[in-house]
Enzyme design. Structure first.
Site, PDB file in Angstrom:
ATOM      1  N   ASP A 405      10.423 -28.125  -2.969  1.00  0.00           N
ATOM      2  CA  ASP A 405       9.339 -27.142  -2.915  1.00  0.00           C
ATOM      3  C   ASP A 405       8.291 -27.483  -3.978  1.00  0.00           C
ATOM      4  O   ASP A 405       8.515 -28.346  -4.829  1.00  0.00           O
ATOM      5  CB  ASP A 405       9.964 -25.764  -3.173  1.00  0.00           C
ATOM      6  N   GLU A 408       3.219 -30.083  -3.594  1.00  0.00           N
ATOM      7  CA  GLU A 408       1.851 -30.433  -3.132  1.00  0.00           C
ATOM      8  C   GLU A 408       1.159 -31.415  -4.075  1.00  0.00           C
ATOM      9  O   GLU A 408       0.361 -32.198  -3.581  1.00  0.00           O
ATOM     10  CB  GLU A 408       1.008 -29.158  -2.967  1.00  0.00           C
ATOM     11  N   ASP A 483       4.646 -20.009   2.354  1.00  0.00           N
ATOM     12  CA  ASP A 483       4.688 -18.592   1.984  1.00  0.00           C
ATOM     13  C   ASP A 483       3.830 -17.717   2.883  1.00  0.00           C
ATOM     14  O   ASP A 483       2.718 -17.302   2.520  1.00  0.00           O
ATOM     15  CB  ASP A 483       4.252 -18.443   0.521  1.00  0.00           C
TER      16      ASP A 483
HETATM   17  C1  GLC Z   1       7.700 -20.982  -3.357  1.00  0.00           C
HETATM   18  C2  GLC Z   1       8.349 -21.308  -2.015  1.00  0.00           C
HETATM   19  C3  GLC Z   1       9.337 -20.233  -1.660  1.00  0.00           C
HETATM   20  C4  GLC Z   1      10.357 -20.090  -2.775  1.00  0.00           C
HETATM   21  C5  GLC Z   1       9.670 -19.803  -4.090  1.00  0.00           C
HETATM   22  C6  GLC Z   1      10.637 -19.776  -5.276  1.00  0.00           C
HETATM   23  O1  GLC Z   1       6.897 -19.871  -3.254  1.00  0.00           O
HETATM   24  O2  GLC Z   1       7.416 -21.498  -1.009  1.00  0.00           O
HETATM   25  O3  GLC Z   1       9.958 -20.530  -0.439  1.00  0.00           O
HETATM   26  O4  GLC Z   1      11.262 -19.074  -2.481  1.00  0.00           O
HETATM   27  O5  GLC Z   1       8.686 -20.788  -4.357  1.00  0.00           O
HETATM   28  O6  GLC Z   1      11.310 -20.970  -5.400  1.00  0.00           O
END
Ligand code: GLC
Length: 799
Positions: A405, A408, A483
């Site tokens: 995650d 980007e 998100d």
């Molecule tokens: C980001 C991700 C989400 C995750 C969060 C905490 O917002 O997109 O899926 O739960 O980070 O790790």
């Protein structure tokens, strides 16, 4: 090399532009008076590559997107030099390059235009950074429509849109947000029943304009790098997309459990909470294969560590979960906490693995752990190190999947939400700034993760999911749409985004079911799950800030309906797995938008609600509250309503009933759908028998059914089974023929055949041309079912 020497020496032969052109077996080079060089490479009969340089010098030829093993070669190539043009003709189409201004046009063999340059290549020097902004414009035809570009949260048909590609962390994004998590610079155009694709392989920020600025012009450009694009000809969208996927690569088969239902939340902790959730699934007989650990499992958000207070013995917990049929998936982000007592930080520092600013200092940025440094995943040595870090998590603790995650990469509390432009990257030995490496950073992180998980989970298959990606990243990882919000609009978006990802070579995709931010009503949750079970990746996830999102949270009715749909997904696993196999083997998308399914029918060009799941199942989500049904478009041909077997004829819109427990689903006539019994998780039970649902058709239809051992790599040694069924229906007969290849032998011996829509009563059965009494087949005439040996080659049933 066949050099046109005469041209070279008498450059002024061409009044306005061209000095020379020369070609060898597959590459043609043009040089113009103002120094522009165009190189065209013939890669396949339906694919040409175009590279332009403004000063005659090309960059080192390197691409993260292109699969090194992509098939290339052509059957036919003719290069002609006429007074005004150079003409390239392959087996599939013609390309004409004008000698005066290098404008390019692509034509069908019969001369019909496919795509022609408007201004064609042009550029603007970038005084701030050096290099050029490289631009290309094409004339758009009447009625032309556009599809593709990855995860864009906008209308499915891109006509009239202008979009840019710059991977961005967009918490709670909205419809029409221009930049999202992924960069897939590939689109398909469609007009006059001809489809083509453009893949602009440039990792700088890229821009696409589909008749937005000017009604009849499509253009694409980049903030740096080369004008380097591939033109792919159809005429069918299927030809374009599979050629693009051949070029940028296909994934391996995931383990089958990765296609089951997954439950996630930010965050389940401590261990007792995780167990409470998993036990509840089993207690309520609600199938589930995977449970996720979000960032709170770590010690102060330090990657590859555990919070021992919450998770005192992760190995034991993971084992216990596994004994109960749950695979554990853990999150790993790129930011490494600046902490000299943290071994991974120290290793990274000692080996100079972290990204640096142009003037030398490390790139510092805030993410969940606070101030961090960031590994340069575009450096192969860093990737190797990163892969090795999975030894403990995967190899020893037994975590089965990894969730990447914030790649980007996302940086908090800074303008632009990412690294500054000047940050340096290795780019696999082609050093560059962040302007060039930004869009591949997440992809290279996922690649390193894939290699690590594969290494330490071997001989089982890896499972990776990433938020950021670039074209070609589908080779390593699945993805989700980030998100989103618990709103009806986002349910609509999820449908469009997953179809778009499937049309962009990235089929293994899903959305956060129910919505990540905010809280869905039970009704929204139900409608979203009804759609989500038909998405290649099926996971409920939420931020946890606004209440719970487990299926039992919304009361009995929602729980029962949700269970019914997740059970349906588990029944359809062999069908989905077969569809996945087609994606892996041939690049065929797992979801087929209606325009892909039937591009000739112009009704499909602006339709995005309905889609085909696999080859034979038509699905149309309910995307509004308080409705008992909706109007939907049934594509041409005959279909059966899945819920009541009623036949309908397509090529028209119609009303379909859809009370809360129903999502409109139709099965294409002639389809044979393999089904497993409901299980609580993949491989819970030894399969004793499986069902084939057979939908009668007057005529012929083929179906496929792929199987293997659901995990591991034996399938690559031929230990798989691929069955092709041919159905032939007549007024009072139905014939089923089966051809089987591969060496896998499934544990069951029989199929239960269930016939739908038969217009006659079965009176006689013949197997391999010999009559068999219906009693022996346990024929049930009310249910229209019978039991047959799974290896039959021909069954003939007569009314
Ligand atoms: C980001 C991700 C989400 C995750 C969060 C905490 O917002 O997109 O899926 O739960 O980070 O790790």
């Amino acid at each position: 090399m066949i050099t046109n020497t005469e041209l070279e020496h008498k450059g002024n032969l061409y009044p306005s532009g061209l000095i020379s052109f020369e070609h060898d077996q597959d590459t043609i080079n043009f040089i113009t008076k103002n120094g522009v060089r165009l190189q065209i490479t013939v890669l396949r009969d339906n694919m040409l590559r175009f590279r332009y340089s403004t000063n005659g010098i090309f960059e080192n030829d390197f691409s993260y997107a292109v699969d090194e093993e992509h098939p290339h070669g052509f059957n036919q190539l003719k290069i002609e030099d006429t007074e005004t043009h150079v003409l390239i003709t392959t087996e599939k189409f013609k390309c004409k390059i004008a000698k005066d201004d290098l404008r390019v046009g692509m034509y069908e063999l019969d001369g019909r235009p496919i795509l022609e340059d408007e201004l064609g290549f042009h550029w603007e020097e970038s005084f701030e950074f050096g290099g050029n902004f490289v631009k290309m414009s094409k004339t758009s035809r009447e009625q032309e429509n556009f599809f593709g570009l990855g995860d864009k949260p906008t209308n499915f048909n891109l006509k009239g849109k202008r979009m840019s590609l710059w991977n961005t962390d967009q918490y709670a994004y909205g419809k029409d947000t221009v930049e999202l998590y992924k960069a897939v610079p590939f689109y398909m155009g469609l007009h006059s029943n001809l489809s083509y694709g453009i893949f602009f392989d440039n990792t700088f920020k890229t821009h696409f304009d589909f008749c937005h600025e000017r009604r009849n012009v499509t253009s694409f450009w980049a903030d740096g790098g080369e004008m380097n694009y591939y033109f792919i000809y159809g005429p069918q969208m299927a030809d374009v997309l599979t050629t693009y996927t051949d070029l940028t690569g296909k994934p391996e088969l995931p383990p089958m459990w990765a296609l089951g239902f997954h439950q996630c939340k930010w965050s389940y902790y401590p261990e007792s909470k995780v167990k409470e959730i998993t036990s509840k699934f089993r207690e309520l007989d609600f199938p589930c294969d995977a449970i996720y650990l979000d960032i709170d499992y770590m010690d102060g958000f330090r990657c590859f560590t555990w919070n021992k207070e919450y998770f005192p013995d992760p190995k034991r917990m993971v084992k216990e979960l596994e004994n109960d049929g749950f695979k554990t998936v853990a999150i790993i982000d790129p930011g490494i906490k600046i902490d000299l007592n943290y071994s991974i930080f120290k290793e990274g520092l000692e080996n100079d693995y972290f990204c640096r600013r142009a003037d030398g200092p490390y790139m510092r940025g805030k993410v969940w752990p606070g101030e961090c440094y960031f590994p340069d995943f575009t450096n192969p040595e860093v990737r190797e190190w990163w892969s090795g870090l999975y030894r403990e998590l995967i190899g020893e603790i037994g975590v089965k999947g990894v969730w990447n995650d914030m790649n980007e990469p996302a940086v908090m509390e800074v303008p632009g939400k990412t690294f500054p432009f000047d940050v340096r990257h290795d780019y696999d030995g082609h050093p560059c700034s962040h302007r060039k490496a930004h869009n591949v950073y997440g992809m290279q992180m996922a690649k390193a993760t894939y290699e690590g998980v594969k290494r330490f989970n071997f001989p089982k298959r890896p499972f990776i999911i990433t938020r950021a990606n670039y074209s070609g990243g589908q080779r390593y990882t699945s993805t989700w749409t980030g998100d989103n919000i618990a709103s009806w609009e986002h349910l609509w978006l999820a449908n469009v985004q997953i179809q778009r990802l499937c049309m962009s070579g990235m089929s293994f995709a899903g959305s956060d079911i129910g919505g990540f931010a905010e809280q869905p009503s039970g009704e929204l949750y139900t409608r979203w799950l009804q759609l989500g079970v038909f998405h290649p990746f099926c996971r409920v996830h939420s931020s946890g800030d606004h209440g719970e999102q487990e299926p039992w949270f919304f009361g009995e009715e929602v729980l029962d309906i949700s269970r019914k749909y997740v059970e349906l997904r588990y029944q359809l696993l062999p069908y989905l797995y077969t569809t996945f196999y087609k994606y892996v083997a041939e690049g065929v998308p797992i979801l087929k938008p209606l325009v892909y399914h039937d591009q000739e029918d112009v009704q499909t060009h602006y339709r995005a609600d309905e889609f085909i799941f696999g080859n034979h199942i038509l699905v149309c989500p309910i995307q509004e509250p308080n409705v008992q049904g909706r109007r939907m478009y049934i594509p041409r041909g005959k279909w059966y309503n899945f819920w009541n077997d009623k036949p309908v004829s397509g090529g028209r819109e119609m009303w379909v009933d859809a009370p809360l427990d129903t999502i409109p689903v139709f099965i294409k006539e002639g389809a044979i759908i393999p089904k497993y019994p409901v299980q609580q998780y993949v491989d819970e039970k030894k399969l004793e028998q499986i069902s084939l649902d057979i939908y009668y058709k007057l005529g012929k239809e083929n179906s496929e059914f792929y199987e293997d051992s659901h995990d591991g790599y034996e399938y690559r040694q031929g230990i798989f089974s691929l069955r092709t069924f041919k159905l032939t229906g007549k007024t009072d007969e139905i014939i089923l023929q089966q051809h089987k290849s591969g060496k896998y032998s499934a544990p069951y011996t029989t199929f239960k055949l269930k016939f739908h829509g038969l217009p006659f009563q079965i009176k006689k059965a013949f197997f391999e041309n010999e009559e068999v009494p219906l009693k022996e087949l346990q024929f049930d005439k009310d249910e229209n079912t019978m039991i047959v040996n799974k290896d039959f080659s021909e069954i003939h049933l007569v009314g």
